[in-house]
Enzyme design. Structure first.
Site, short mmCIF file in Angstrom:
data_model
loop_
_atom_site.label_atom_id
_atom_site.label_comp_id
_atom_site.label_asym_id
_atom_site.label_seq_id
_atom_site.Cartn_x
_atom_site.Cartn_y
_atom_site.Cartn_z
N THR A 55 29.70 -27.37 64.38
CA THR A 55 30.78 -27.62 63.74
C THR A 55 30.70 -28.81 62.94
O THR A 55 31.41 -28.64 61.76
CB THR A 55 31.97 -27.44 64.71
OG1 THR A 55 31.87 -26.15 65.49
CG2 THR A 55 33.48 -27.64 63.99
N TYR A 69 35.51 -20.54 61.43
CA TYR A 69 34.54 -21.04 60.18
C TYR A 69 33.11 -20.73 60.80
O TYR A 69 32.83 -20.12 61.64
CB TYR A 69 34.73 -22.47 60.31
CG TYR A 69 34.59 -23.11 61.67
CD1 TYR A 69 35.57 -23.17 62.82
CD2 TYR A 69 33.30 -23.48 62.05
CE1 TYR A 69 35.53 -23.85 63.98
CE2 TYR A 69 33.01 -24.04 63.26
CZ TYR A 69 34.07 -24.22 64.29
OH TYR A 69 33.96 -24.68 65.57
N SER A 102 24.61 -24.79 68.43
CA SER A 102 24.01 -25.10 69.51
C SER A 102 23.93 -24.27 70.60
O SER A 102 23.15 -24.31 71.42
CB SER A 102 24.57 -26.37 69.91
OG SER A 102 25.98 -26.32 70.57
N THR A 135 28.76 -28.51 69.63
CA THR A 135 29.39 -28.99 71.00
C THR A 135 29.32 -28.13 72.18
O THR A 135 29.21 -28.51 73.32
CB THR A 135 31.07 -28.95 70.79
OG1 THR A 135 31.38 -27.85 70.51
CG2 THR A 135 31.47 -30.03 69.66
N ASP A 136 28.82 -26.75 71.92
CA ASP A 136 28.63 -25.87 72.90
C ASP A 136 27.64 -26.63 74.10
O ASP A 136 27.65 -26.15 75.17
CB ASP A 136 28.10 -24.54 72.29
CG ASP A 136 29.41 -23.70 71.71
OD1 ASP A 136 29.33 -22.73 71.44
OD2 ASP A 136 30.40 -24.26 71.59
N LYS A 208 31.82 -30.29 78.11
CA LYS A 208 32.83 -29.65 77.33
C LYS A 208 33.53 -28.71 78.12
O LYS A 208 33.50 -27.86 78.55
CB LYS A 208 32.18 -28.74 76.09
CG LYS A 208 33.21 -28.14 75.26
CD LYS A 208 32.50 -27.38 74.19
CE LYS A 208 33.42 -26.80 73.11
NZ LYS A 208 32.88 -25.81 72.15
N GLU A 329 28.09 -26.30 102.95
CA GLU A 329 28.16 -24.91 103.13
C GLU A 329 27.08 -23.93 103.42
O GLU A 329 26.86 -22.88 103.64
CB GLU A 329 28.63 -24.48 101.58
CG GLU A 329 29.94 -24.95 101.02
CD GLU A 329 31.09 -24.30 101.87
OE1 GLU A 329 32.39 -24.77 102.08
OE2 GLU A 329 31.05 -23.18 102.44
N1 DAS Z 1 29.09 -22.84 67.98
C1 DAS Z 1 29.31 -24.31 68.22
C2 DAS Z 1 28.05 -25.00 68.38
O1 DAS Z 1 27.34 -25.22 67.56
C3 DAS Z 1 30.31 -25.02 67.03
C4 DAS Z 1 30.54 -26.48 67.61
O2 DAS Z 1 31.53 -26.57 68.52
O3 DAS Z 1 29.89 -27.47 67.20
O4 DAS Z 1 27.77 -25.88 69.50
#
Ligand code: DAS
Length: 372
Positions: A55, A69, A102, A135-136, A208, A329
């Site tokens: 992103t 987007y 990602s 971020t994923d 995240k 567990e």
């Molecule tokens: N699809 C997500 C990624 O590329 C977009 C983001 O949050 O960066 O990880």
């Protein structure tokens, strides 16, 4: 720093939008390597930005598109041009390693990226490295680099939750903070770092935890520090082994073993685990258990069968905080299983892959999960 001229900032956004020419990005994610270097200024540290997509390189059709987007559209040299404040902090140049969202990262992407980071870290003229990333799976890449790049130089992984074309975009400040930290001597020796939302997070600890707000990345152990108006403030240091104190190195890793994750939930069928256990070349299964890594009684035999085939079994938890207690567990000693400590399933998979490049012994694996 001079007040931001809204017209210039608007131009910057327009520039970003204008950058979306077919030349600005590749269709298949294998973006051409490009280098955008400004004239180096004596006395300023040299920071290299390795861009992978996400992103932070995304763009939406309008300023109100903060969540809908396209990721991985803007090339690294356009990101650098669009943020002239970077040059007040360091001599910054960029390399486009990939241009992908990602969620589509692969083990090969991790290996290629880590090799480039390690190579740059060995260069005497490079003070620090920034990796722009979606971020994923940012938390997985940051942890992988934390384990295998043998340098005390700052490595800062950064992303954004909104594209640069959106109102209140977070990428510009996140990137400026990342370069600020990468250029800071006081960031040395702290392992791989993540700068998001004014915080400096540990690449090992952070995940995240919110999927639609700029305050997305959290660690149950808290941030290491903050970046405020171009200065980094530190409050703690990592306790686990990393980078120069790691026994692992990307220089000795040619491929990553196959490790897959199974997910625990009410009425989970044994067939799920049996199916994954049949994966060709499988070296380990990470079980994302309920609660403190609990395993449904009908799934236990499937994991025992996998273990009997030489597949390591690692108990993690789907619960985002806390840590899995050994022999609580499940009788891990009796079953010859490993517990993932406080690592979430996706990070446990990263450590398992790296650890399995050196050992298949479950006691050694457990030691590694305690120490990293
Ligand atoms: N699809 C997500 C990624 O590329 C977009 C983001 O949050 O960066 O990880």
């Amino acid at each position: 720093m001079k007040p931001i001229d809204p017209v210039r900032r608007g131009l910057t956004a327009a520039l970003l939008l204008a950058c979306l020419s077919p030349l600005a990005f590749a269709q298949d994610g294998a973006a051409p390597a490009t280098t955008a270097a400004s004239a180096p200024q004596a006395g300023k540290p040299n920071v290299v930005i390795l861009a992978t997509g996400g992103t932070i390189a995304g763009a939406g059709a309008s300023t109100v598109n903060s969540a809908s987007y396209s990721a991985a559209k803007v090339a690294v040299d356009k990101l650098i041009i669009g943020l002239p404040e970077l040059q007040t902090v360091a001599n910054v140049r960029g390399e486009q390693v990939f241009q992908i969202a990602s969620e589509s990262f692969t083990n090969d992407n991790l290996l290629v990226l880590a090799r480039r980071v390690a190579a740059l870290a060995r260069q005497a003229d490079v003070a620090g490295i920034v990796v722009t990333h979606g971020t994923d799976t940012l938390e997985e890449t940051a942890y992988f680099l934390n384990l295998v790049v043998p340098t005390d130089k700052p490595i800062v992984v950064v992303g954004s939750m909104r594209p640069g074309t959106a109102l209140s975009a977070d990428g510009a400040l996140n990137l400026l903070d990342a370069v600020t930290v990468a250029a800071s001597a006081d960031a040395k020796g702290k392992g791989v770092l993540v700068t998001m939302n004014d915080e400096i997070q540990s690449g090992r600890d952070t995940a995240k935890l919110v999927n639609i707000k700029t305050e997305a990345f959290k660690s149950q152990w808290g941030p290491l520090g903050m970046v405020v108006e171009g200065r980094s403030y530190w409050f703690r240091a990592p306790a686990k082994r990393h980078t120069t104190s790691s026994e692992f190195s990307i220089d000795r890793i040619t491929t990553l073993p196959v490790v897959e994750i199974v997910y625990g939930y009410g009425s989970v069928p044994r067939a799920q685990v049996d199916a994954v256990a049949a994966t060709p070349g499988l070296a380990a299964i990470v079980h994302a258990g309920t609660g403190n890594g609990s395993v449904a009684d009908r799934v236990v035999p499937a994991l025992q069968a996998a273990r009997a085939k030489g597949i390591a079994v690692i108990r993690s938890s789907r619960v985002p905080a806390g840590f899995v207690l050994r022999n609580a567990e499940q009788p891990d000693d009796k079953y010859d299983w490993v517990v993932a400590h406080d690592l979430n399933p996706q990070k446990a998979r990263i450590l398992a892959m790296v650890a399995l490049t050196r050992t298949r012994d479950s006691r050694e694996l457990q030691r590694i999960f305690w120490e990293y």
